[in-house]
Design a protein around this motif. Structure first.
Motif, PDB file in Angstrom:
ATOM      1  N   ALA A   1      13.150  36.781  50.345  1.00  0.00           N
ATOM      2  CA  ALA A   1      12.362  35.551  50.455  1.00  0.00           C
ATOM      3  C   ALA A   1      12.370  35.120  51.913  1.00  0.00           C
ATOM      4  O   ALA A   1      13.415  34.817  52.463  1.00  0.00           O
ATOM      5  N   ASP A   2      11.223  35.115  52.545  1.00  0.00           N
ATOM      6  CA  ASP A   2      11.093  34.737  53.950  1.00  0.00           C
ATOM      7  C   ASP A   2      10.376  33.388  54.009  1.00  0.00           C
ATOM      8  O   ASP A   2       9.186  33.293  53.739  1.00  0.00           O
ATOM      9  N   LEU A   3      11.118  32.350  54.365  1.00  0.00           N
ATOM     10  CA  LEU A   3      10.570  31.001  54.384  1.00  0.00           C
ATOM     11  C   LEU A   3      10.350  30.496  55.797  1.00  0.00           C
ATOM     12  O   LEU A   3      10.047  29.320  55.996  1.00  0.00           O
ATOM     13  N   SER A   4      10.513  31.366  56.777  1.00  0.00           N
ATOM     14  CA  SER A   4      10.403  30.908  58.153  1.00  0.00           C
ATOM     15  C   SER A   4       8.957  30.790  58.605  1.00  0.00           C
ATOM     16  O   SER A   4       8.670  30.155  59.598  1.00  0.00           O
ATOM     17  N   ALA A   5       8.031  31.444  57.890  1.00  0.00           N
ATOM     18  CA  ALA A   5       6.629  31.420  58.303  1.00  0.00           C
ATOM     19  C   ALA A   5       5.771  30.905  57.154  1.00  0.00           C
ATOM     20  O   ALA A   5       6.214  30.748  56.038  1.00  0.00           O
ATOM     21  N   GLY A   6       4.531  30.677  57.441  1.00  0.00           N
ATOM     22  CA  GLY A   6       3.596  30.301  56.394  1.00  0.00           C
ATOM     23  C   GLY A   6       3.096  28.879  56.504  1.00  0.00           C
ATOM     24  O   GLY A   6       3.506  28.015  55.739  1.00  0.00           O
ATOM     25  N   LYS A   7       2.215  28.622  57.462  1.00  0.00           N
ATOM     26  CA  LYS A   7       1.637  27.293  57.566  1.00  0.00           C
ATOM     27  C   LYS A   7       0.765  27.001  56.353  1.00  0.00           C
ATOM     28  O   LYS A   7       0.051  27.859  55.856  1.00  0.00           O
ATOM     29  N   GLY A   8       0.838  25.811  55.909  1.00  0.00           N
ATOM     30  CA  GLY A   8       0.040  25.409  54.767  1.00  0.00           C
ATOM     31  C   GLY A   8       0.718  25.661  53.427  1.00  0.00           C
ATOM     32  O   GLY A   8       0.227  25.215  52.399  1.00  0.00           O
ATOM     33  N   LYS A   9       1.827  26.391  53.432  1.00  0.00           N
ATOM     34  CA  LYS A   9       2.540  26.639  52.180  1.00  0.00           C
ATOM     35  C   LYS A   9       3.370  25.412  51.797  1.00  0.00           C
ATOM     36  O   LYS A   9       4.000  24.791  52.648  1.00  0.00           O
ATOM     37  N   LYS A  10       3.359  25.098  50.541  1.00  0.00           N
ATOM     38  CA  LYS A  10       4.156  23.985  50.065  1.00  0.00           C
ATOM     39  C   LYS A  10       5.623  24.404  49.993  1.00  0.00           C
ATOM     40  O   LYS A  10       5.938  25.521  49.579  1.00  0.00           O
ATOM     41  N   PRO A  11       6.523  23.514  50.380  1.00  0.00           N
ATOM     42  CA  PRO A  11       7.945  23.847  50.274  1.00  0.00           C
ATOM     43  C   PRO A  11       8.314  24.175  48.833  1.00  0.00           C
ATOM     44  O   PRO A  11       7.886  23.511  47.899  1.00  0.00           O
ATOM     45  N   LYS A  12       9.100  25.226  48.669  1.00  0.00           N
ATOM     46  CA  LYS A  12       9.487  25.662  47.340  1.00  0.00           C
ATOM     47  C   LYS A  12      10.958  26.034  47.345  1.00  0.00           C
ATOM     48  O   LYS A  12      11.424  26.784  48.198  1.00  0.00           O
ATOM     49  N   ALA A  13      11.703  25.499  46.385  1.00  0.00           N
ATOM     50  CA  ALA A  13      13.123  25.809  46.291  1.00  0.00           C
ATOM     51  C   ALA A  13      13.320  27.260  45.860  1.00  0.00           C
ATOM     52  O   ALA A  13      12.537  27.811  45.080  1.00  0.00           O
ATOM     53  N   VAL A  14      14.370  27.887  46.377  1.00  0.00           N
ATOM     54  CA  VAL A  14      14.693  29.271  46.048  1.00  0.00           C
ATOM     55  C   VAL A  14      16.096  29.320  45.467  1.00  0.00           C
ATOM     56  O   VAL A  14      17.054  28.848  46.090  1.00  0.00           O
ATOM     57  N   ASP A  15      16.217  29.880  44.271  1.00  0.00           N
ATOM     58  CA  ASP A  15      17.530  30.104  43.661  1.00  0.00           C
ATOM     59  C   ASP A  15      18.113  31.359  44.302  1.00  0.00           C
ATOM     60  O   ASP A  15      17.734  32.486  43.968  1.00  0.00           O
TER      61      ASP A  15
END
Length: 445
Positions: A253-267
Protein backbone atom coordinates in the motif's frame (compact mmCIF):
# COMPACT_ATOMS: atom_id res chain seq x y z
CA UNK A 1 4.71 -23.26 4.67
CA UNK A 2 8.34 -23.10 5.80
CA UNK A 3 9.71 -23.36 2.23
CA UNK A 4 12.08 -26.06 3.43
CA UNK A 5 14.62 -27.61 1.08
CA UNK A 6 16.73 -30.04 3.17
CA UNK A 7 19.04 -30.91 0.26
CA UNK A 8 18.57 -30.21 -3.42
CA UNK A 9 21.45 -30.00 -5.88
CA UNK A 10 19.73 -27.54 -8.20
CA UNK A 11 18.87 -25.21 -5.34
CA UNK A 12 22.43 -25.41 -4.05
CA UNK A 13 23.86 -24.44 -7.46
CA UNK A 14 21.41 -21.53 -7.67
CA UNK A 15 22.52 -20.32 -4.26
CA UNK A 16 26.22 -20.47 -5.13
CA UNK A 17 25.65 -18.72 -8.46
CA UNK A 18 23.69 -15.93 -6.76
CA UNK A 19 26.41 -15.47 -4.14
CA UNK A 20 29.10 -15.33 -6.87
CA UNK A 21 27.17 -12.68 -8.83
CA UNK A 22 26.60 -10.57 -5.72
CA UNK A 23 30.31 -10.70 -4.91
CA UNK A 24 30.78 -9.02 -8.29
CA UNK A 25 28.33 -6.29 -7.18
CA UNK A 26 25.53 -7.56 -9.40
CA UNK A 27 22.10 -7.21 -7.80
CA UNK A 28 21.20 -10.88 -8.19
CA UNK A 29 18.45 -12.68 -6.32
CA UNK A 30 17.39 -16.31 -6.51
CA UNK A 31 14.00 -16.87 -8.08
CA UNK A 32 13.16 -19.11 -5.12
CA UNK A 33 13.67 -16.16 -2.75
CA UNK A 34 11.32 -13.75 -4.52
CA UNK A 35 7.57 -14.47 -4.55
CA UNK A 36 7.20 -12.66 -7.87
CA UNK A 37 9.21 -15.43 -9.54
CA UNK A 38 7.41 -18.44 -8.09
CA UNK A 39 6.03 -19.40 -11.48
CA UNK A 40 9.51 -19.27 -12.98
CA UNK A 41 11.18 -21.27 -10.27
CA UNK A 42 8.49 -23.95 -10.04
CA UNK A 43 9.25 -25.62 -13.38
CA UNK A 44 12.23 -27.95 -13.59
CA UNK A 45 13.12 -26.91 -17.14
CA UNK A 46 14.36 -23.94 -19.13
CA UNK A 47 12.28 -20.77 -19.09
CA UNK A 48 9.43 -20.50 -21.56
CA UNK A 49 8.20 -17.49 -23.51
CA UNK A 50 5.22 -17.15 -21.18
CA UNK A 51 7.42 -17.22 -18.11
CA UNK A 52 9.91 -14.63 -19.33
CA UNK A 53 7.07 -12.12 -19.74
CA UNK A 54 6.84 -11.93 -15.96
CA UNK A 55 10.16 -10.05 -15.97
CA UNK A 56 8.34 -7.00 -17.32
CA UNK A 57 6.47 -6.69 -14.03
CA UNK A 58 9.68 -6.78 -11.97
CA UNK A 59 12.85 -4.74 -11.67
CA UNK A 60 15.01 -7.58 -13.04
CA UNK A 61 16.62 -7.28 -16.48
CA UNK A 62 18.00 -10.77 -16.94
CA UNK A 63 17.08 -14.33 -15.97
CA UNK A 64 19.83 -16.89 -15.52
CA UNK A 65 18.51 -20.43 -15.64
CA UNK A 66 20.31 -23.26 -13.84
CA UNK A 67 19.28 -26.67 -15.16
CA UNK A 68 20.57 -29.78 -13.41
CA UNK A 69 21.27 -32.70 -15.77
CA UNK A 70 22.06 -35.86 -13.78
CA UNK A 71 23.76 -38.87 -15.34
CA UNK A 72 27.03 -40.74 -15.43
CA UNK A 73 28.72 -37.41 -16.18
CA UNK A 74 26.47 -34.85 -14.47
CA UNK A 75 26.18 -31.39 -15.99
CA UNK A 76 24.65 -28.08 -15.13
CA UNK A 77 23.33 -26.02 -18.00
CA UNK A 78 23.35 -22.25 -17.64
CA UNK A 79 21.35 -19.94 -19.89
CA UNK A 80 20.76 -16.17 -19.75
CA UNK A 81 17.46 -14.71 -20.95
CA UNK A 82 16.80 -10.97 -21.42
CA UNK A 83 13.44 -9.58 -20.38
CA UNK A 84 12.39 -8.90 -23.96
CA UNK A 85 13.01 -12.38 -25.37
CA UNK A 86 12.39 -16.04 -24.63
CA UNK A 87 15.56 -16.96 -26.53
CA UNK A 88 18.76 -17.14 -24.52
CA UNK A 89 21.52 -14.67 -25.35
CA UNK A 90 24.09 -16.96 -23.77
CA UNK A 91 24.26 -20.58 -22.68
CA UNK A 92 26.89 -22.97 -21.46
CA UNK A 93 27.17 -26.46 -19.97
CA UNK A 94 29.58 -27.19 -17.15
CA UNK A 95 30.88 -30.59 -16.02
CA UNK A 96 30.17 -31.24 -12.34
CA UNK A 97 32.69 -33.31 -10.35
CA UNK A 98 31.02 -36.06 -8.34
CA UNK A 99 32.36 -34.67 -5.06
CA UNK A 100 30.55 -31.38 -5.75
CA UNK A 101 27.16 -33.08 -5.43
CA UNK A 102 27.87 -35.44 -2.54
CA UNK A 103 26.29 -34.10 0.59
CA UNK A 104 28.90 -35.40 2.99
CA UNK A 105 31.68 -33.60 1.10
CA UNK A 106 29.84 -30.27 1.19
CA UNK A 107 29.33 -29.90 4.93
CA UNK A 108 31.28 -26.87 6.26
CA UNK A 109 33.85 -27.63 9.00
CA UNK A 110 31.94 -25.70 11.68
CA UNK A 111 28.78 -27.64 10.84
CA UNK A 112 30.75 -30.87 11.26
CA UNK A 113 31.95 -29.79 14.70
CA UNK A 114 28.41 -28.89 15.76
CA UNK A 115 26.81 -32.14 14.64
CA UNK A 116 29.67 -34.25 16.02
CA UNK A 117 29.22 -32.67 19.45
CA UNK A 118 25.47 -33.30 19.31
CA UNK A 119 25.99 -36.92 18.28
CA UNK A 120 28.46 -37.53 21.10
CA UNK A 121 25.90 -36.10 23.53
CA UNK A 122 23.23 -38.62 22.49
CA UNK A 123 21.59 -40.24 25.51
CA UNK A 124 22.79 -37.71 28.08
CA UNK A 125 21.74 -34.28 29.23
CA UNK A 126 23.78 -31.25 28.13
CA UNK A 127 23.96 -28.96 31.16
CA UNK A 128 20.49 -28.55 32.70
CA UNK A 129 18.79 -30.10 29.71
CA UNK A 130 17.25 -27.00 28.13
CA UNK A 131 16.87 -27.27 24.36
CA UNK A 132 19.13 -24.23 23.88
CA UNK A 133 21.96 -25.70 25.95
CA UNK A 134 22.70 -28.32 23.29
CA UNK A 135 22.99 -25.68 20.55
CA UNK A 136 25.05 -23.31 22.73
CA UNK A 137 27.58 -25.98 23.75
CA UNK A 138 27.75 -27.33 20.20
CA UNK A 139 28.68 -23.87 18.91
CA UNK A 140 31.28 -23.61 21.66
CA UNK A 141 32.73 -26.93 20.50
CA UNK A 142 32.95 -25.42 17.00
CA UNK A 143 34.75 -22.38 18.46
CA UNK A 144 32.07 -19.94 17.32
CA UNK A 145 29.42 -17.95 19.14
CA UNK A 146 26.04 -16.42 18.46
CA UNK A 147 24.58 -12.95 18.25
CA UNK A 148 21.44 -12.40 20.24
CA UNK A 149 19.35 -14.97 22.07
CA UNK A 150 18.29 -17.35 19.32
CA UNK A 151 20.43 -16.19 16.39
CA UNK A 152 22.57 -19.28 16.04
CA UNK A 153 24.65 -18.14 13.06
CA UNK A 154 23.93 -16.91 9.55
CA UNK A 155 20.21 -17.16 8.96
CA UNK A 156 19.59 -19.17 5.82
CA UNK A 157 17.62 -17.57 3.03
CA UNK A 158 14.23 -18.63 1.77
CA UNK A 159 14.49 -22.23 0.53
CA UNK A 160 18.25 -22.28 0.98
CA UNK A 161 19.27 -25.94 1.34
CA UNK A 162 19.78 -27.16 4.89
CA UNK A 163 22.84 -29.16 5.97
CA UNK A 164 23.79 -31.36 8.94
CA UNK A 165 25.01 -29.09 11.71
CA UNK A 166 22.56 -26.30 10.89
CA UNK A 167 20.50 -25.21 13.89
CA UNK A 168 16.73 -24.84 13.75
CA UNK A 169 14.79 -22.30 15.80
CA UNK A 170 11.10 -23.13 15.94
CA UNK A 171 7.95 -21.25 16.94
CA UNK A 172 4.50 -22.89 17.01
CA UNK A 173 5.72 -25.94 15.11
CA UNK A 174 3.85 -29.21 14.70
CA UNK A 175 5.53 -32.39 13.44
CA UNK A 176 3.17 -35.13 12.30
CA UNK A 177 4.77 -38.55 12.78
CA UNK A 178 3.25 -41.90 11.79
CA UNK A 179 1.98 -42.63 15.30
CA UNK A 180 1.84 -39.23 17.01
CA UNK A 181 2.21 -35.47 16.61
CA UNK A 182 4.96 -33.48 18.28
CA UNK A 183 4.16 -29.88 19.26
CA UNK A 184 6.99 -27.39 19.76
CA UNK A 185 5.74 -23.95 20.77
CA UNK A 186 9.31 -22.70 21.20
CA UNK A 187 12.18 -25.06 20.54
CA UNK A 188 15.77 -25.45 19.27
CA UNK A 189 17.25 -28.49 17.49
CA UNK A 190 20.42 -29.48 15.63
CA UNK A 191 20.10 -31.12 12.20
CA UNK A 192 21.80 -34.53 12.13
CA UNK A 193 20.84 -35.70 8.64
CA UNK A 194 18.99 -34.31 5.63
CA UNK A 195 17.16 -36.06 2.83
CA UNK A 196 14.68 -34.89 0.19
CA UNK A 197 11.74 -36.28 2.17
CA UNK A 198 12.84 -36.17 5.81
CA UNK A 199 15.30 -34.67 8.26
CA UNK A 200 16.87 -36.22 11.34
CA UNK A 201 17.31 -33.92 14.34
CA UNK A 202 19.19 -34.11 17.62
CA UNK A 203 17.52 -32.22 20.45
CA UNK A 204 16.69 -32.29 24.16
CA UNK A 205 13.94 -31.13 26.50
CA UNK A 206 11.37 -32.84 24.29
CA UNK A 207 9.22 -35.96 24.13
CA UNK A 208 9.66 -38.85 24.41
CA UNK A 209 12.94 -38.85 26.39
CA UNK A 210 12.78 -35.49 28.18
CA UNK A 211 15.97 -33.64 29.06
CA UNK A 212 18.46 -35.95 27.37
CA UNK A 213 19.70 -35.63 23.82
CA UNK A 214 17.63 -37.80 21.49
CA UNK A 215 17.49 -38.46 17.77
CA UNK A 216 14.23 -38.26 15.85
CA UNK A 217 13.25 -38.46 12.18
CA UNK A 218 10.77 -35.87 10.91
CA UNK A 219 9.08 -36.13 7.49
CA UNK A 220 9.34 -32.79 5.71
CA UNK A 221 5.71 -33.02 4.56
CA UNK A 222 4.62 -33.37 8.20
CA UNK A 223 6.28 -30.19 9.48
CA UNK A 224 4.25 -27.00 9.83
CA UNK A 225 4.83 -23.74 11.68
CA UNK A 226 7.57 -21.13 11.79
CA UNK A 227 11.18 -22.27 11.43
CA UNK A 228 14.38 -20.30 10.94
CA UNK A 229 17.52 -22.25 10.04
CA UNK A 230 20.98 -20.98 10.99
CA UNK A 231 24.42 -21.98 9.75
CA UNK A 232 27.27 -21.68 12.29
CA UNK A 233 29.66 -18.92 11.34
CA UNK A 234 32.39 -16.90 12.99
CA UNK A 235 30.40 -13.87 14.05
CA UNK A 236 31.19 -10.99 13.93
CA UNK A 237 33.43 -11.76 10.95
CA UNK A 238 32.09 -10.81 7.54
CA UNK A 239 29.24 -12.93 6.26
CA UNK A 240 30.59 -15.16 3.45
CA UNK A 241 27.38 -14.54 1.49
CA UNK A 242 26.59 -10.94 0.53
CA UNK A 243 23.22 -9.64 1.77
CA UNK A 244 20.34 -10.75 -0.39
CA UNK A 245 17.96 -8.30 -1.98
CA UNK A 246 14.91 -7.64 0.20
CA UNK A 247 12.03 -9.96 -0.57
CA UNK A 248 9.72 -7.01 -1.11
CA UNK A 249 10.91 -4.09 -3.19
CA UNK A 250 7.53 -2.46 -3.73
CA UNK A 251 5.02 -1.48 -1.03
CA UNK A 252 1.70 -3.28 -0.82
CA UNK A 253 0.00 0.00 0.00
CA UNK A 254 1.65 3.22 -1.18
CA UNK A 255 -0.03 6.26 0.35
CA UNK A 256 2.68 8.79 -0.36
CA UNK A 257 1.30 9.78 -3.77
CA UNK A 258 -2.07 10.33 -5.35
CA UNK A 259 -3.51 13.82 -5.52
CA UNK A 260 -7.24 13.86 -5.36
CA UNK A 261 -7.45 10.53 -3.54
CA UNK A 262 -9.54 10.49 -0.42
CA UNK A 263 -7.70 9.47 2.74
CA UNK A 264 -8.34 5.82 3.51
CA UNK A 265 -7.38 3.85 6.60
CA UNK A 266 -5.20 0.77 6.05
CA UNK A 267 -5.29 -2.27 8.33
CA UNK A 268 -1.56 -2.93 8.41
CA UNK A 269 -1.91 -6.38 9.97
CA UNK A 270 -3.69 -7.49 6.80
CA UNK A 271 -0.84 -6.52 4.48
CA UNK A 272 2.06 -7.83 6.58
CA UNK A 273 3.46 -11.23 5.61
CA UNK A 274 6.09 -12.20 8.22
CA UNK A 275 7.72 -14.65 5.81
CA UNK A 276 8.45 -11.81 3.39
CA UNK A 277 8.72 -8.85 5.75
CA UNK A 278 10.75 -10.02 8.72
CA UNK A 279 14.28 -8.60 8.84
CA UNK A 280 15.43 -10.27 12.04
CA UNK A 281 13.82 -12.89 14.25
CA UNK A 282 10.75 -15.08 13.77
CA UNK A 283 7.65 -12.88 13.64
CA UNK A 284 4.37 -14.71 13.14
CA UNK A 285 0.61 -14.44 13.43
CA UNK A 286 -1.27 -16.25 16.17
CA UNK A 287 -4.49 -18.09 15.35
CA UNK A 288 -6.49 -15.12 16.67
CA UNK A 289 -4.80 -12.84 14.11
CA UNK A 290 -2.44 -11.09 16.53
CA UNK A 291 1.13 -10.42 15.38
CA UNK A 292 3.79 -11.86 17.71
CA UNK A 293 7.30 -10.45 17.95
CA UNK A 294 10.27 -12.70 18.82
CA UNK A 295 12.18 -12.49 22.07
CA UNK A 296 15.43 -11.56 20.32
CA UNK A 297 18.04 -8.84 20.06
CA UNK A 298 17.29 -6.20 17.37
CA UNK A 299 14.19 -8.01 16.11
CA UNK A 300 12.77 -6.12 13.12
CA UNK A 301 9.82 -6.43 10.76
CA UNK A 302 9.22 -4.17 7.77
CA UNK A 303 5.67 -2.93 7.18
CA UNK A 304 5.24 -2.83 3.39
CA UNK A 305 3.75 0.63 3.17
CA UNK A 306 5.24 4.00 2.20
CA UNK A 307 3.29 6.43 4.41
CA UNK A 308 1.98 9.80 3.27
CA UNK A 309 3.50 13.02 4.58
CA UNK A 310 0.93 13.26 7.36
CA UNK A 311 -0.64 10.26 9.02
CA UNK A 312 -1.71 8.63 12.28
CA UNK A 313 -0.81 5.16 13.53
CA UNK A 314 -3.09 3.43 16.00
CA UNK A 315 -2.19 0.11 17.57
CA UNK A 316 -2.78 -2.02 20.65
CA UNK A 317 0.18 -3.86 22.14
CA UNK A 318 0.71 -6.20 25.09
CA UNK A 319 4.08 -7.04 26.60
CA UNK A 320 4.30 -10.81 27.13
CA UNK A 321 7.80 -11.07 28.57
CA UNK A 322 10.97 -9.06 29.07
CA UNK A 323 11.45 -5.45 30.17
CA UNK A 324 13.13 -3.93 27.12
CA UNK A 325 12.03 -1.80 24.20
CA UNK A 326 9.22 -1.93 21.70
CA UNK A 327 10.00 0.17 18.63
CA UNK A 328 7.86 1.87 16.00
CA UNK A 329 9.71 2.80 12.81
CA UNK A 330 8.16 5.89 11.23
CA UNK A 331 8.93 8.29 8.38
CA UNK A 332 8.97 12.00 9.25
CA UNK A 333 9.51 14.56 6.51
CA UNK A 334 11.07 11.87 4.33
CA UNK A 335 13.39 10.70 7.14
CA UNK A 336 13.05 7.24 8.65
CA UNK A 337 13.47 7.06 12.41
CA UNK A 338 12.32 4.94 15.33
CA UNK A 339 10.39 5.65 18.52
CA UNK A 340 11.75 3.47 21.30
CA UNK A 341 9.21 2.71 24.02
CA UNK A 342 10.52 1.44 27.39
CA UNK A 343 14.15 1.78 26.39
CA UNK A 344 16.90 1.12 28.96
CA UNK A 345 14.89 -1.63 30.71
CA UNK A 346 11.67 0.30 30.87
CA UNK A 347 13.13 3.58 32.08
CA UNK A 348 12.64 5.91 29.11
CA UNK A 349 10.76 6.51 25.87
CA UNK A 350 11.82 8.73 22.98
CA UNK A 351 13.35 8.87 19.50
CA UNK A 352 16.04 6.25 19.31
CA UNK A 353 18.28 8.60 17.35
CA UNK A 354 17.73 12.35 17.71
CA UNK A 355 20.82 14.45 17.01
CA UNK A 356 22.72 11.17 17.31
CA UNK A 357 21.61 10.74 20.93
CA UNK A 358 19.81 7.61 22.21
CA UNK A 359 16.24 7.43 23.46
CA UNK A 360 17.11 8.05 27.11
CA UNK A 361 19.33 11.09 26.41
CA UNK A 362 17.64 13.52 24.02
CA UNK A 363 15.02 16.25 24.10
CA UNK A 364 12.18 13.82 23.30
CA UNK A 365 12.94 11.62 26.32
CA UNK A 366 10.07 10.81 28.65
CA UNK A 367 10.96 8.84 31.79
CA UNK A 368 8.79 6.02 33.06
CA UNK A 369 7.47 2.59 32.10
CA UNK A 370 4.63 2.58 29.57
CA UNK A 371 4.24 -1.06 28.56
CA UNK A 372 3.75 -3.09 31.76
CA UNK A 373 3.73 -6.85 31.43
CA UNK A 374 0.48 -8.57 30.40
CA UNK A 375 -1.49 -5.36 29.94
CA UNK A 376 -3.05 -4.35 26.61
CA UNK A 377 -2.01 -0.76 25.85
CA UNK A 378 -3.33 1.61 23.15
CA UNK A 379 -0.75 3.63 21.19
CA UNK A 380 -1.52 6.59 18.94
CA UNK A 381 1.28 8.18 16.97
CA UNK A 382 0.51 11.31 14.92
CA UNK A 383 3.14 12.18 12.32
CA UNK A 384 3.31 15.45 10.39
CA UNK A 385 6.06 16.77 8.11
CA UNK A 386 8.04 18.27 10.99
CA UNK A 387 6.26 17.05 14.12
CA UNK A 388 5.51 13.83 16.00
CA UNK A 389 3.12 13.18 18.88
CA UNK A 390 2.77 9.92 20.79
CA UNK A 391 -0.04 9.13 23.21
CA UNK A 392 -0.13 5.93 25.25
CA UNK A 393 -3.52 5.08 26.71
CA UNK A 394 -4.52 8.68 25.84
CA UNK A 395 -1.73 10.15 27.99
CA UNK A 396 0.82 12.50 26.37
CA UNK A 397 4.27 10.93 26.06
CA UNK A 398 6.05 12.66 23.14
CA UNK A 399 5.43 16.15 21.77
CA UNK A 400 8.22 17.01 19.35
CA UNK A 401 8.60 19.54 16.55
CA UNK A 402 11.74 20.30 14.59
CA UNK A 403 13.87 19.62 11.53
CA UNK A 404 13.42 16.00 10.38
CA UNK A 405 17.09 16.01 9.30
CA UNK A 406 17.90 15.62 13.01
CA UNK A 407 16.21 12.20 13.03
CA UNK A 408 17.73 8.91 11.87
CA UNK A 409 17.81 5.15 12.43
CA UNK A 410 20.60 3.81 14.60
CA UNK A 411 23.16 1.56 12.82
CA UNK A 412 21.94 -1.26 15.08
CA UNK A 413 18.41 -1.12 13.64
CA UNK A 414 18.59 -0.85 9.83
CA UNK A 415 15.88 -2.15 7.51
CA UNK A 416 16.19 -2.59 3.74
CA UNK A 417 13.43 -0.16 2.74
CA UNK A 418 14.25 3.23 4.25
CA UNK A 419 10.97 4.83 3.18
CA UNK A 420 8.68 2.31 4.88
CA UNK A 421 7.31 1.80 8.37
CA UNK A 422 8.71 -0.96 10.56
CA UNK A 423 8.37 -2.56 13.99
CA UNK A 424 11.11 -3.66 16.35
CA UNK A 425 11.68 -5.34 19.70
CA UNK A 426 14.68 -6.03 21.89
CA UNK A 427 14.99 -8.91 24.37
CA UNK A 428 11.22 -8.84 24.90
CA UNK A 429 8.13 -10.40 23.37
CA UNK A 430 5.04 -8.45 22.29
CA UNK A 431 1.56 -9.20 20.97
CA UNK A 432 0.06 -6.66 18.53
CA UNK A 433 -3.64 -7.28 17.88
CA UNK A 434 -4.49 -4.08 15.99
CA UNK A 435 -2.38 -1.79 13.80
CA UNK A 436 -4.00 0.82 11.56
CA UNK A 437 -2.64 3.70 9.47
CA UNK A 438 -4.93 6.66 8.82
CA UNK A 439 -3.77 9.34 6.36
CA UNK A 440 -4.37 12.82 7.72
CA UNK A 441 -7.16 14.70 5.99
CA UNK A 442 -5.88 17.40 3.68
CA UNK A 443 -6.41 20.89 4.98
CA UNK A 444 -7.56 23.77 2.79
CA UNK A 445 -10.55 24.61 0.67
Amino acid sequence: SNDMIPWNVGQAFGLELTAALRRQHIDAIRAAADPRFQDLEAADRAFTARQTKSLKATDRKMLVGVEWLPGKKPLIKLAAYPAASAKPVWSSSVDVPQEAIELDKNIPPRNRDVVEFARKSLGRSVREGDCTHLAEDALQAAHVGKRGIYRWGRELGVREPWLPGDILQMERVEVRLPSTTRIFNHHTAVIDEVNPDFIVVLHQNALPDGKVVQRETWPVAGISGQIAAYRPWDWPQENPYPPASPLRVEPVADLSAGKGKKPKAVDLLKIIDPRLDRVQGIWFFEKDGALRSPNEFEARLEVPVAPPKSYTLRMTVARLQGDQQFGIGIVVGGRQTMISIDNSRGKATGFHNLDGKPAAENESTKLGTFLPKLKRVALECRVRENAVELDIDKAEVIRWQGDPARLSVSPDWPVPQTGWLFLSAYDSEFDINSFVLEPAKASGK
